[in-house]
Structures are given as C-alpha cells and as structure tokens.
Design a protein around this motif. Structure first.
Motif, mmCIF file in Angstrom:
data_model
loop_
_atom_site.group_PDB
_atom_site.id
_atom_site.type_symbol
_atom_site.label_atom_id
_atom_site.label_comp_id
_atom_site.label_asym_id
_atom_site.label_seq_id
_atom_site.Cartn_x
_atom_site.Cartn_y
_atom_site.Cartn_z
ATOM 1 N N LEU A 134 0.945 -1.111 0.054
ATOM 2 C CA LEU A 134 -0.175 0.117 -0.010
ATOM 3 C C LEU A 134 0.891 1.222 0.013
ATOM 4 O O LEU A 134 0.547 2.141 -0.661
ATOM 5 C CB LEU A 134 -0.914 0.080 1.260
ATOM 6 N N CYS A 135 2.133 1.194 0.701
ATOM 7 C CA CYS A 135 2.752 2.418 0.895
ATOM 8 C C CYS A 135 3.741 2.828 -0.456
ATOM 9 O O CYS A 135 3.645 3.674 -1.199
ATOM 10 C CB CYS A 135 3.735 2.215 1.970
ATOM 11 N N TYR A 136 4.298 1.566 -0.968
ATOM 12 C CA TYR A 136 5.332 1.847 -2.157
ATOM 13 C C TYR A 136 4.650 1.679 -3.481
ATOM 14 O O TYR A 136 5.292 2.056 -4.472
ATOM 15 C CB TYR A 136 6.572 1.032 -1.729
ATOM 16 N N VAL A 137 3.522 0.873 -3.461
ATOM 17 C CA VAL A 137 2.799 0.749 -4.792
ATOM 18 C C VAL A 137 1.596 1.560 -5.030
ATOM 19 O O VAL A 137 1.510 2.372 -6.049
ATOM 20 C CB VAL A 137 2.544 -0.734 -5.075
ATOM 21 N N ARG A 138 0.675 1.807 -3.855
ATOM 22 C CA ARG A 138 -0.508 2.482 -4.209
ATOM 23 C C ARG A 138 -0.298 3.838 -3.604
ATOM 24 O O ARG A 138 -0.923 4.567 -4.017
ATOM 25 C CB ARG A 138 -1.599 1.653 -3.396
ATOM 26 N N LYS A 139 0.649 4.088 -2.926
ATOM 27 C CA LYS A 139 0.750 5.325 -2.368
ATOM 28 C C LYS A 139 -0.324 5.695 -1.387
ATOM 29 O O LYS A 139 -0.642 7.136 -1.040
ATOM 30 C CB LYS A 139 0.895 6.406 -3.358
ATOM 31 N N GLU A 140 -0.866 4.709 -0.480
ATOM 32 C CA GLU A 140 -2.038 5.013 0.386
ATOM 33 C C GLU A 140 -1.139 4.948 1.859
ATOM 34 O O GLU A 140 -1.277 3.860 2.387
ATOM 35 C CB GLU A 140 -3.054 3.871 0.265
ATOM 36 N N TYR A 141 -0.693 5.902 1.873
ATOM 37 C CA TYR A 141 0.229 5.840 3.189
ATOM 38 C C TYR A 141 -0.555 5.781 4.515
ATOM 39 O O TYR A 141 -0.032 5.266 5.420
ATOM 40 C CB TYR A 141 0.997 7.468 3.243
ATOM 41 N N LEU A 142 -1.777 6.594 4.546
ATOM 42 C CA LEU A 142 -2.455 6.313 6.088
ATOM 43 C C LEU A 142 -2.943 4.869 6.257
ATOM 44 O O LEU A 142 -2.954 4.416 7.164
ATOM 45 C CB LEU A 142 -3.681 7.476 6.000
#
Length: 117
Positions: A54-62
C-alpha cells in the motif's frame, strides 16, 4: 499450496508477493494480500507485506500506517515493520509532526539485536 489449502494465510501472502514483485499484477496481488489479512488478522508478516504494498505501490500512506501499527501491536520487535513505519513517518507523514525521533530508531536497532540478527 493454495489448491489444497485455499485459506492458508501464509500461502495467500506468498502468492500476493509473487504477483506483486514478480508478475507486477498489482490489482490481483492486492486481492490476495487482503485475503491473507482477512484469514489471519494477527499474521504479522501479511500485515507488513500488505502495508508495504500500500505504501510503495499504491501510495496509500495512511492505510499502510494503520496496518504497520497493527503489526507492531502484535509483535513490537518486527524489525522490517519498525523500519518501514519509521521511514513512512519521516518521509511521508512528517508534515503531521509524526516523524520518529532518535528513540524510535534506537528501539528498532535494539529489537534487531534481541532477535539475534
């Protein structure tokens, strides 16, 4: 393995990793990460790997932040999770005054030492 044990969270997570990192089929990988976490919500490695995705591929940090925190509640010594969450706090959430201090990184290093790595 999934043919014989379709609800094995380790096999689901391993296949999600394969889809994500080797085949680059991100939509399909996300479904397998979700299934792995659904089957075993306390599976630290699956929580970590899905948060990484989620962080590194989707950029969905929260969303990644929430999953990494959930993993650390289960296993505070999981070094990969501590380091990735520290990076996320420092680089992506710094504007929210959540950047980790020196104690955070010292704790990550201590966790690694106590785990025998």
């Amino acid at each position: 393995a999934l043919l014989y044990e379709p609800r094995n969270h380790l096999a689901l997570n391993a296949y999600a990793l394969f889809l994500h990192r080797v085949r680059r089929k991100h939509d399909e990988a996300e479904l397998y990460y979700q299934r792995a976490v659904e089957v075993n919500p306390r599976g630290v490695q699956a929580l970590h790997d899905y948060a990484f995705f989620l962080c590194y591929v989707r950029k969905e940090y929260l969303d990644a932040y929430e999953l990494w925190n959930a993993a650390l509640e289960i296993d505070p010594s999981h070094l990969d999770t501590r380091c990735n969450l520290g990076y996320l706090k420092a680089m992506c959430l710094a504007d929210r005054n959540e950047a980790p201090g020196e104690d955070w990184w010292r704790g990550a290093a201590q966790a690694d030492i106590t785990r025998g790595r």
